[in-house]
Scaffold this active site. Structure first.
Site, short mmCIF file in Angstrom:
data_model
loop_
_atom_site.label_atom_id
_atom_site.label_comp_id
_atom_site.label_asym_id
_atom_site.label_seq_id
_atom_site.Cartn_x
_atom_site.Cartn_y
_atom_site.Cartn_z
CG HIS A 44 77.40 59.92 63.07
ND1 HIS A 44 78.60 59.52 62.38
CD2 HIS A 44 77.49 59.45 64.41
CE1 HIS A 44 79.18 58.59 63.21
NE2 HIS A 44 78.40 58.54 64.28
CG ASP A 67 79.27 62.14 59.73
OD1 ASP A 67 79.86 62.58 60.76
OD2 ASP A 67 79.15 60.84 59.66
#
Length: 446
Positions: free
Chosen positions: A103, A106
């Site tokens: 993501h 992340d």
């Protein structure tokens, strides 16, 4: 520069079933040919960055337990982000698998504005590009986190505030372009907050229309920028919301058909989400394949005693073999892969535990592949299905399906021919025994 995983100095090698070294693969051999194709190419394994590197090991009853220095409070956000990415690529390279997934949140923090957030992501992506070039590791898929920030408490695309919709659209645009930049094979949308907590304040028709518009915008932008990867939707029935609109593969298929998006999206099926929906993993795979929307897999398992998403690493060949058999029968993976969307247990504190977890899960999947290939080569299950439905291809069955008989004409045939159909055995137990035989006999002569 010293690495993070110093307890694992070398790349994980294949050791075989007799190996006593826990840091070796017992079954997974990337170059082993299975049905004429390399095992690595069949499985297309990916490591996810969120559970493995962006989760501290916390739960609703306790703080994080893991040794993840970049997640410590007070750390400089960009220094922490770069340390995290360095450790992630060190891990994936030493594990020796070809893909990673992530993501946006992340790998990069949020800034004080969307423009600042965009610049921070761009800076970290430059580091990711260098790591990819250095290691040869590729991106299976990217995605945007549209669920963690408080702005998404009431959903992203389905939010009652159009400004939240707009912010989410801008975030997906950026992450889709980033995935394209990194030559990702797919782009995933997970509607973690696209659902409702109560019908008392929810307009279902309005929220469906908003979600359809959002997905249409994403598909249009995919073509606008020339992204040739696959757009994937990830079904889940509930948690974090009471009810999510992408409940399961069949629900997603109906939504796509209803909104003329069936040619734009496929599904990314997670094993644990399937069981939360009350289905088996192989059921969700089979439904997606039958509807022509199968795309990719998030590989994990749930705990049958718990009613939530435990995201454990898979450890049962029996549970996986049938699902993998369905995938092989349909021609195997295309742009998709097996992404290990799984978490360590909170008591697994050693840095090397992350290797043990992935090694075990990958070996389990590899063994399931060999068993599934054995089933396919033997042809037992396929032949049984063909025999069971063979009478629909000729005579009365064919006439019914091709529209040649009306309801009154069918009745006349029943009366005129004196039809008295007798039930036929489905042979379930015999077929289950065949499956077990294939699993047990895998690699018997190797």
């Amino acid at each position: 520069m010293a690495g993070f995983f110093t307890d694992v100095p070398e790349r994980i090698a294949f050791g075989g079933l007799e190996s006593t070294d826990p840091l070796t693969f017992k079954v997974y051999e990337p170059d082993r040919l299975v049905l004429g194709k390399r095992m690595e190419d069949h499985l297309r394994i990916a490591v996810c960055l969120w559970h493995s590197f962006n989760w501290p090991g916390s739960d609703v009853f306790g703080v994080g337990t893991f040794d993840r220095p970049w997640l410590r409070p007070g750390a400089d956000p960009m220094e922490a982000a770069r340390a995290k990415v360095n450790a992630a690529f060190e891990f994936v390279a030493k594990l020796g698998v070809p893909f990673f997934t992530f993501h946006d949140r992340d790998v990069a923090p949020e800034g004080g504005s969307f423009a600042q957030t965009r610049d921070l992501l761009d800076a970290v992506v430059e580091d990711i590009e260098r790591h990819m070039e250095r290691t040869g590791i590729n991106l299976l898929w990217g995605t945007a986190n549209l669920f963690s920030h408080p702005r998404y408490a009431a959903g992203a695309a389905t939010n009652p505030d159009p400004e939240v919709f707009a912010y989410a659209a801008a975030q997906v645009k950026l992450m889709l372009e980033t995935t394209h930049r990194l030559r990702g094979a797919n782009y995933v949308l997970w509607g973690g907050r696209e659902g409702y907590e109560t019908l008392l304040n929810t307009d279902l028709a309005r929220e469906e229309a908003q979600l359809a518009r959002f997905l249409t915008l994403v598909a249009e932008h995919k073509h606008r920028i020339g992204f040739t990867g696959t757009l994937l939707l990830e079904p889940k029935p509930q948690e974090p919301t009471k009810h999510q609109y992408d409940y399961d593969s069949a629900t997603v298929d109906a939504f796509l058909v209803r909104h003329d998006l069936a040619n734009e999206y496929r599904v990314n099926i997670e094993a644990n989400h399937a069981t939360l929906a009350g289905h088996s993993f192989e059921h969700e795979v089979a439904v997606a394949i039958s509807r022509g929307i199968f795309g990719s897999i998030d590989m994990n398992r749930g705990d049958p005693q718990n009613g939530w998403d435990t995201d454990q690493f898979p450890n049962s060949v029996d549970e996986l073999a049938i699902a993998v058999h369905e995938i092989l029968r349909a021609g195997g993976l295309s742009t998709g892969g097996f992404n290990f969307d799984a978490k360590l247990r909170r008591q697994s504190l050693d840095r090397s535990d992350l290797f043990h977890a992935h090694i075990g899960g990958i070996d389990t999947l590899a063994r399931a592949l060999l068993a599934a290939a054995g089933m396919l080569e033997a042809g037992d299950l396929s032949a049984e299905k063909e025999r069971r439905y063979a009478r629909w291809d000729v005579g009365l069955g064919a006439e019914i399906l091709d529209g040649g008989l009306s309801l009154p004409e069918i009745e006349s045939r029943v009366v005129g021919e004196g039809m008295e159909p007798k039930p036929r055995s489905g042979g379930q137990e015999r077929l289950e025994n065949l499956v077990n035989q294939r699993i047990w006999s895998t690699d018997r002569d190797r």
